[in-house]
Design a protein around this motif. Structure first.
Motif, PDB file in Angstrom:
ATOM      1  N   VAL A  26      -3.111   6.232  -0.640  1.00 24.12           N
ATOM      2  CA  VAL A  26      -2.317   6.118   0.590  1.00 24.12           C
ATOM      3  C   VAL A  26      -3.120   6.609   1.781  1.00 24.12           C
ATOM      4  N   GLU A  27      -3.763   7.761   1.621  1.00 24.47           N
ATOM      5  CA  GLU A  27      -4.564   8.326   2.711  1.00 24.47           C
ATOM      6  C   GLU A  27      -5.731   7.418   3.071  1.00 24.47           C
ATOM      7  N   ARG A  28      -6.336   6.788   2.080  1.00 24.48           N
ATOM      8  CA  ARG A  28      -7.544   5.989   2.320  1.00 24.48           C
ATOM      9  C   ARG A  28      -7.235   4.584   2.830  1.00 24.48           C
ATOM     10  N   PHE A  29      -6.214   3.940   2.246  1.00 26.94           N
ATOM     11  CA  PHE A  29      -5.967   2.537   2.554  1.00 26.94           C
ATOM     12  C   PHE A  29      -4.653   2.265   3.292  1.00 26.94           C
ATOM     13  N   GLY A  30      -3.821   3.280   3.432  1.00 23.28           N
ATOM     14  CA  GLY A  30      -2.532   3.062   4.075  1.00 23.28           C
ATOM     15  C   GLY A  30      -1.445   2.777   3.057  1.00 23.28           C
ATOM     16  N   GLU A  31      -0.211   2.974   3.475  1.00 19.78           N
ATOM     17  CA  GLU A  31       0.918   2.873   2.549  1.00 19.78           C
ATOM     18  C   GLU A  31       1.099   1.477   1.972  1.00 19.78           C
ATOM     19  N   ARG A  32       0.937   0.443   2.780  1.00 21.00           N
ATOM     20  CA  ARG A  32       1.198  -0.918   2.290  1.00 21.00           C
ATOM     21  C   ARG A  32       0.188  -1.346   1.227  1.00 21.00           C
ATOM     22  N   CYS A  33      -1.089  -1.073   1.463  1.00 22.35           N
ATOM     23  CA  CYS A  33      -2.110  -1.441   0.471  1.00 22.35           C
ATOM     24  C   CYS A  33      -1.975  -0.591  -0.786  1.00 22.35           C
ATOM     25  N   ALA A  34      -1.760   0.707  -0.602  1.00 23.24           N
ATOM     26  CA  ALA A  34      -1.630   1.602  -1.751  1.00 23.24           C
ATOM     27  C   ALA A  34      -0.427   1.230  -2.598  1.00 23.24           C
ATOM     28  N   ASP A  35       0.652   0.800  -1.956  1.00 19.34           N
ATOM     29  CA  ASP A  35       1.860   0.425  -2.691  1.00 19.34           C
ATOM     30  C   ASP A  35       1.584  -0.714  -3.655  1.00 19.34           C
ATOM     31  N   ARG A  36       0.750  -1.643  -3.272  1.00 18.47           N
ATOM     32  CA  ARG A  36       0.407  -2.748  -4.163  1.00 18.47           C
ATOM     33  C   ARG A  36      -0.528  -2.291  -5.279  1.00 18.47           C
ATOM     34  N   LEU A  37      -1.529  -1.488  -4.935  1.00 17.72           N
ATOM     35  CA  LEU A  37      -2.468  -1.013  -5.950  1.00 17.72           C
ATOM     36  C   LEU A  37      -1.788  -0.135  -6.994  1.00 17.72           C
ATOM     37  N   LEU A  38      -0.732   0.556  -6.600  1.00 13.43           N
ATOM     38  CA  LEU A  38      -0.043   1.477  -7.504  1.00 13.43           C
ATOM     39  C   LEU A  38       1.129   0.827  -8.236  1.00 13.43           C
ATOM     40  N   ASP A  39       1.364  -0.449  -7.988  1.00 15.56           N
ATOM     41  CA  ASP A  39       2.443  -1.164  -8.675  1.00 15.56           C
ATOM     42  C   ASP A  39       1.961  -1.540 -10.077  1.00 15.56           C
ATOM     43  N   PRO A  40       2.539  -0.958 -11.139  1.00 21.42           N
ATOM     44  CA  PRO A  40       2.043  -1.238 -12.494  1.00 21.42           C
ATOM     45  C   PRO A  40       2.250  -2.679 -12.936  1.00 21.42           C
ATOM     46  N   SER A  41       3.138  -3.412 -12.276  1.00 26.80           N
ATOM     47  CA  SER A  41       3.306  -4.814 -12.627  1.00 26.80           C
ATOM     48  C   SER A  41       2.197  -5.679 -12.034  1.00 26.80           C
ATOM     49  N   LEU A  42       1.445  -5.121 -11.064  1.00 27.00           N
ATOM     50  CA  LEU A  42       0.375  -5.864 -10.408  1.00 27.00           C
ATOM     51  C   LEU A  42      -1.008  -5.388 -10.810  1.00 27.00           C
ATOM     52  N   PHE A  43      -1.183  -4.060 -10.993  1.00 21.91           N
ATOM     53  CA  PHE A  43      -2.509  -3.502 -11.253  1.00 21.91           C
ATOM     54  C   PHE A  43      -2.484  -2.495 -12.398  1.00 21.91           C
ATOM     55  N   ALA A  44      -3.523  -2.586 -13.230  1.00 18.22           N
ATOM     56  CA  ALA A  44      -3.825  -1.526 -14.190  1.00 18.22           C
ATOM     57  C   ALA A  44      -4.882  -0.630 -13.561  1.00 18.22           C
ATOM     58  N   LEU A  45      -4.668   0.682 -13.596  1.00 16.85           N
ATOM     59  CA  LEU A  45      -5.627   1.630 -13.033  1.00 16.85           C
ATOM     60  C   LEU A  45      -6.546   2.112 -14.149  1.00 16.85           C
ATOM     61  N   ILE A  46      -7.844   1.792 -14.026  1.00 16.46           N
ATOM     62  CA  ILE A  46      -8.813   2.073 -15.086  1.00 16.46           C
ATOM     63  C   ILE A  46      -9.783   3.149 -14.607  1.00 16.46           C
ATOM     64  N   PRO A  47      -9.665   4.391 -15.120  1.00 12.28           N
ATOM     65  CA  PRO A  47     -10.601   5.440 -14.706  1.00 12.28           C
ATOM     66  C   PRO A  47     -11.911   5.368 -15.476  1.00 12.28           C
ATOM     67  N   VAL A  48     -13.015   5.595 -14.772  1.00  8.16           N
ATOM     68  CA  VAL A  48     -14.341   5.653 -15.396  1.00  8.16           C
ATOM     69  C   VAL A  48     -15.029   6.904 -14.862  1.00  8.16           C
ATOM     70  N   HIS A  49     -15.222   7.900 -15.717  1.00  8.11           N
ATOM     71  CA  HIS A  49     -15.756   9.184 -15.276  1.00  8.11           C
ATOM     72  C   HIS A  49     -17.082   9.487 -15.980  1.00  8.11           C
ATOM     73  N   GLY A  50     -17.758  10.507 -15.476  1.00  8.67           N
ATOM     74  CA  GLY A  50     -19.002  10.958 -16.090  1.00  8.67           C
ATOM     75  C   GLY A  50     -20.120  11.089 -15.080  1.00  8.67           C
ATOM     76  N   ARG A  51     -21.258  11.479 -15.577  1.00  5.35           N
ATOM     77  CA  ARG A  51     -22.433  11.600 -14.732  1.00  5.35           C
ATOM     78  C   ARG A  51     -23.007  10.229 -14.416  1.00  5.35           C
ATOM     79  N   SER A  52     -23.590  10.101 -13.228  1.00  5.64           N
ATOM     80  CA  SER A  52     -24.166   8.826 -12.817  1.00  5.64           C
ATOM     81  C   SER A  52     -25.235   8.377 -13.816  1.00  5.64           C
ATOM     82  N   TRP A  53     -25.118   7.118 -14.246  1.00 10.59           N
ATOM     83  CA  TRP A  53     -26.127   6.561 -15.147  1.00 10.59           C
ATOM     84  C   TRP A  53     -27.462   6.374 -14.444  1.00 10.59           C
ATOM     85  N   ARG A  54     -27.444   6.333 -13.144  1.00 10.97           N
ATOM     86  CA  ARG A  54     -28.702   6.207 -12.394  1.00 10.97           C
ATOM     87  C   ARG A  54     -29.535   7.480 -12.484  1.00 10.97           C
TER      88      ARG A  54
END
Length: 223
Positions: free
Chosen positions: A191-219
């Motif tokens: 919400v802070e980064r993209f605004g409420e309207r864009c965040a609302d779509r990204l956070l809608d589970p019927s529209l988007f799956a949120l896939i976390p990828v963590h760890g140290r940079s492979w570079r």
């Protein structure tokens, strides 16, 4: 499928599927990127590979997020590769997407059925077209691209017109069309980064799956 041995000497007619794929802008070296070669073997890659292989996955959108260098772009390209090989576009050929790069040519990045673009490149192109009366890149993406990947969504400062572009892109999953986006921003900061309207779509589970990828940079793994 291996690239033909005579690739560098071959000139493909403009109206062939091969030529259309050759104009797709993909990262250098993307012909070697796949789920099999991705450095992270996890439930994340397994889930995303399965999502990519479905005819009509639910949700139709995926947001891959995490720290820099953790392989988010590679996962997005790997997903496009599966979609291309199973023929979600009008051809099942993947390797010809890198034809122009292999031949040492620059391309216009004209969209084909499966398309990869960075957020920076997309907004830069649109900024040059904003005041024109012709077809914009957003019209082209809507009309001709079946599976779209937008990389590094959080690069650059958000502005009102960029929000309009992002809202347009995020509308794709509403109509059931595939969209893969990557970024470093965690869900609780959307919400802070993209605004409420864009965040609302990204956070809608019927529209988007949120896939976390963590760890140290492979570079920097070898440093």
């Amino acid at each position: 499928m291996q690239l033909p041995a005579d690739l560098r000497a071959r000139a493909l007619p403009e109206n062939t599927p091969e030529a259309r794929w050759a104009l797709v802008s993909v990262p250098i070296g993307a012909d070697r990127w796949s789920f099999a070669t991705h450095p992270s073997k996890s439930d994340t890659t397994t889930w995303l590979a399965s999502w990519s292989d479905l005819t009509s996955p639910r949700p139709p959108g995926v947001f891959v997020w995490g720290e820099a260098g953790t392989g988010k772009t590679g996962l997005a390209v790997a997903s496009l590769r599966v979609c291309a090989e199973r023929g979600d576009g009008d051809t099942g050929l993947w390797n010809v997407m890198t034809l122009a790069r292999a031949a040492g040519k620059e391309t216009s990045g004209r969209p084909a059925p499966v398309h990869f673009a960075s957020w920076r490149a997309l907004t830069f192109q649109y900024s040059r077209e904003r005041w024109s009366t012709g077809e914009s890149i957003l019209d082209v993406l809507a009309d001709r691209v079946d599976v779209l990947a937008i990389d590094d969504l959080d690069v650059g400062t958000m502005t009102p017109w960029k929000e309009e572009v992002l809202l347009n892109v995020l509308q794709r999953p509403v109509g059931g069309r595939r969209l893969i986006v990557t970024g470093n921003v965690p869900p609780n900061n959307l919400v802070e980064r993209f605004g409420e309207r864009c965040a609302d779509r990204l956070l809608d589970p019927s529209l988007f799956a949120l896939i976390p990828v963590h760890g140290r940079s492979w570079r920097r793994r070898d440093q």
